[in-house]
Design an enzyme around this catalytic site. Structure first.
Site, PDB file in Angstrom:
ATOM      1  N   CYS A 172       0.814  -1.224   0.000  1.00 13.82           N
ATOM      2  CA  CYS A 172       0.000   0.000   0.000  1.00 13.82           C
ATOM      3  C   CYS A 172       0.846   1.273   0.000  1.00 13.82           C
ATOM      4  O   CYS A 172       0.554   2.234  -0.716  1.00 13.82           O
ATOM      5  CB  CYS A 172      -0.926   0.004   1.201  1.00 13.82           C
ATOM      6  SG  CYS A 172      -0.109  -0.441   2.726  1.00 13.82           S
ATOM      7  N   GLN A 181       2.256   5.489   8.842  1.00 11.19           N
ATOM      8  CA  GLN A 181       1.299   4.502   8.337  1.00 11.19           C
ATOM      9  C   GLN A 181       0.173   4.217   9.323  1.00 11.19           C
ATOM     10  O   GLN A 181       0.385   4.069  10.520  1.00 11.19           O
ATOM     11  CB  GLN A 181       2.047   3.211   7.965  1.00 11.19           C
ATOM     12  CG  GLN A 181       3.020   3.456   6.827  1.00 11.19           C
ATOM     13  CD  GLN A 181       3.738   2.227   6.332  1.00 11.19           C
ATOM     14  OE1 GLN A 181       4.916   2.303   6.023  1.00 11.19           O
ATOM     15  NE2 GLN A 181       3.051   1.094   6.225  1.00 11.19           N
ATOM     16  N   ARG A 187       4.562   3.400  12.177  1.00 11.43           N
ATOM     17  CA  ARG A 187       3.119   3.267  12.409  1.00 11.43           C
ATOM     18  C   ARG A 187       2.667   4.420  13.299  1.00 11.43           C
ATOM     19  O   ARG A 187       3.297   4.701  14.324  1.00 11.43           O
ATOM     20  CB  ARG A 187       2.834   1.935  13.117  1.00 11.43           C
ATOM     21  CG  ARG A 187       1.356   1.634  13.283  1.00 11.43           C
ATOM     22  CD  ARG A 187       0.719   1.104  12.031  1.00 11.43           C
ATOM     23  NE  ARG A 187       1.265  -0.171  11.610  1.00 11.43           N
ATOM     24  CZ  ARG A 187       1.187  -0.637  10.361  1.00 11.43           C
ATOM     25  NH1 ARG A 187       0.600   0.074   9.410  1.00 11.43           N
ATOM     26  NH2 ARG A 187       1.709  -1.808  10.042  1.00 11.43           N
ATOM     27  N   HIS A 198      -2.373   6.380   4.861  1.00  5.69           N
ATOM     28  CA  HIS A 198      -0.922   6.403   4.995  1.00  5.69           C
ATOM     29  C   HIS A 198      -0.406   7.757   4.481  1.00  5.69           C
ATOM     30  O   HIS A 198      -0.852   8.242   3.443  1.00  5.69           O
ATOM     31  CB  HIS A 198      -0.277   5.318   4.137  1.00  5.69           C
ATOM     32  CG  HIS A 198      -0.372   3.935   4.716  1.00  5.69           C
ATOM     33  ND1 HIS A 198      -0.998   3.642   5.888  1.00  5.69           N
ATOM     34  CD2 HIS A 198       0.117   2.751   4.250  1.00  5.69           C
ATOM     35  CE1 HIS A 198      -0.898   2.344   6.132  1.00  5.69           C
ATOM     36  NE2 HIS A 198      -0.231   1.777   5.157  1.00  5.69           N
TER      37      HIS A 198
HETATM   38  N1  HSE Z   1       2.303  -3.358   5.027  1.00  6.30           N
HETATM   39  C1  HSE Z   1       1.409  -2.266   5.046  1.00  6.30           C
HETATM   40  C2  HSE Z   1       1.247  -1.730   6.443  1.00  6.30           C
HETATM   41  C3  HSE Z   1       0.078  -2.681   4.535  1.00  6.30           C
HETATM   42  O1  HSE Z   1       1.609  -2.441   7.385  1.00  6.30           O
HETATM   43  O2  HSE Z   1       0.771  -0.614   6.617  1.00  6.30           O
HETATM   44  C4  HSE Z   1      -0.205  -2.636   3.107  1.00  6.30           C
HETATM   45  O3  HSE Z   1       0.682  -3.107   2.197  1.00  6.30           O
END
Ligand code: HSE
Length: 369
Positions: free
Chosen positions: A135, A162, A264, A271
């Site tokens: 994503c 993210q 995160r 994102h």
């Molecule tokens: N790996 C991505 C995430 C999700 O952890 O945000 C979508 O590819």
């Protein structure tokens, strides 16, 4: 009519996919069949043409009766089913949202506003496996793919912010529960003193009672600078995907160096990424803006000023839309070839469901359906 089998459609990406297909009336042109791993024989969505009972998503014979299989399950399902289907001689089109097959030579990563040519070449070569990209990578390319296409990127760093949705539905729910726990004490003991409120919140964040089963640590009111597993050289796998997948999606040879730190944050489904782009030459900012805004119909160029940035260049503004916002565009003090930018996109739409939905349309055209 093209017979399309859907599996994993009840999950988050699958639900968004079905919602988008209904909005665009995509079911009208296909014969959908719905499979399940957990509710075989249960009621299928209203679009099912065959009486509406869910079929067994592990039954290779029934799966093989479809000309297209579209899985929104995770990689474990792909690992279990894909190889077995191909081994049995199934020649249909496989599409999924997992990372299992992305880097395989037999697969094309789909993001048609950016790589329609790569998809067309793949179909012409007889490729029958199409996967959605990571994503973060897809959203980054929706924003700045035009610069890559114009061969103007020498290298790029991406610093990501993210959303919880990228880690799955259970993580989103835990984030909300954490938020509740953080604000509970400040409601029980109201205070106008910011330092007192902060102390109550940090105590709640550090309390053993805070739900952290999913993330392993507090995310609400904090951030987690690690996504996915580790890779050699200090990168995480999420960071490794940036260069590997972007180069494959765009057919960049040699690959363009892309790296950064993936983090995160406590947003739900958008994102964001802070980009530093080393241009291959000193391109005037107005030309950069023109390349970006002409690169696809979903890019939204946000003027580099305060009001527009805090109103339009945020997860709150972009969430639930197909817009990919890019702003804060300016030349960095590092030199005239260094471009700074910030971009925001919905992780479940262009980051997951939309490229698959559109690939299904491309397949229909390809087979003359
Ligand atoms: N790996 C991505 C995430 C999700 O952890 O945000 C979508 O590819």
């Amino acid at each position: 009519m093209l017979r399309v089998g859907f599996t994993g459609w009840r999950g988050m990406v699958g639900s968004v996919l079905l919602e988008r297909m209904r909005e665009e009336n995509d079911f009208a042109g296909i014969e959908p069949m719905f499979f399940s791993t957990s509710n075989v024989g249960g009621a299928a969505p209203q679009e099912a043409r065959d009486g509406g009972a869910l079929k067994d998503a592990k039954n290779l014979r029934e799966l093989a009766s479809c000309e297209v299989l579209l899985s929104c399950h995770g990689g474990d399902y792909t690992t279990e089913i894909y190889g077995a289907l191909r081994k049995n001689g199934w020649k249909g089109f496989w599409m999924d949202a997992a990372s299992t097959l992305r880097m395989s030579d037999d697969a094309v990563i789909v993001l048609d506003p950016v790589n329609a040519d790569v998809i067309r070449d793949g179909l012409a070569r007889g490729v029958r496996t199409f996967t959605g990209g990571n994503c973060t990578v897809s959203l980054m390319l929706m924003a700045v793919g035009g610069l890559f296409r114009a061969r103007l990127v020498e290298w790029m760093t991406t610093m990501t912010y993210q959303a919880a949705s990228g880690a799955g539905a259970a993580k989103m729910m835990e984030l909300v529960r954490q938020m509740e726990c953080l604000t509970d004490p400040t409601r029980a003991t109201p205070s106008q003193n910011a330092l007192e409120v902060e102390r109550m919140m940090i105590e709640a964040q550090r309390a053993l009672s805070l739900p952290t089963k999913e993330f392993g640590a507090p995310l609400a009111g904090s951030l987690l600078p690690w996504i996915d597993r580790d890779m050699p050289g200090g990168q995480t796998r999420e960071e490794w995907k940036g260069m590997a997948e972007a180069s494959k999606i765009m057919g960049l040879e040699p690959p363009v160096p892309i790296d950064g730190i993936c983090v995160r944050v406590g947003t739900m489904r958008c994102h964001s990424q802070g980009l530093c782009i080393k241009l291959s030459k000193n391109v005037p900012l107005a030309d950069v803006e023109q390349i970006l805004s002409n690169s696809n119909p979903w890019v939204r160029l946000i003027p580099n000023e305060r009001e527009s940035s805090i109103r339009c260049l945020t997860p709150t503004a972009v969430s639930g839309t197909l817009n990919v916002a890019i702003g804060r565009l300016h030349k960095l003090k590092l030199g005239p070839e260094f471009l700074g930018a910030f971009t925001v996109g919905d992780q479940l739409l262009w980051g997951a469901a939309e490229p698959l939905r559109r690939m299904l349309g491309i397949l229909r055209e390809h087979v003359g359906n």
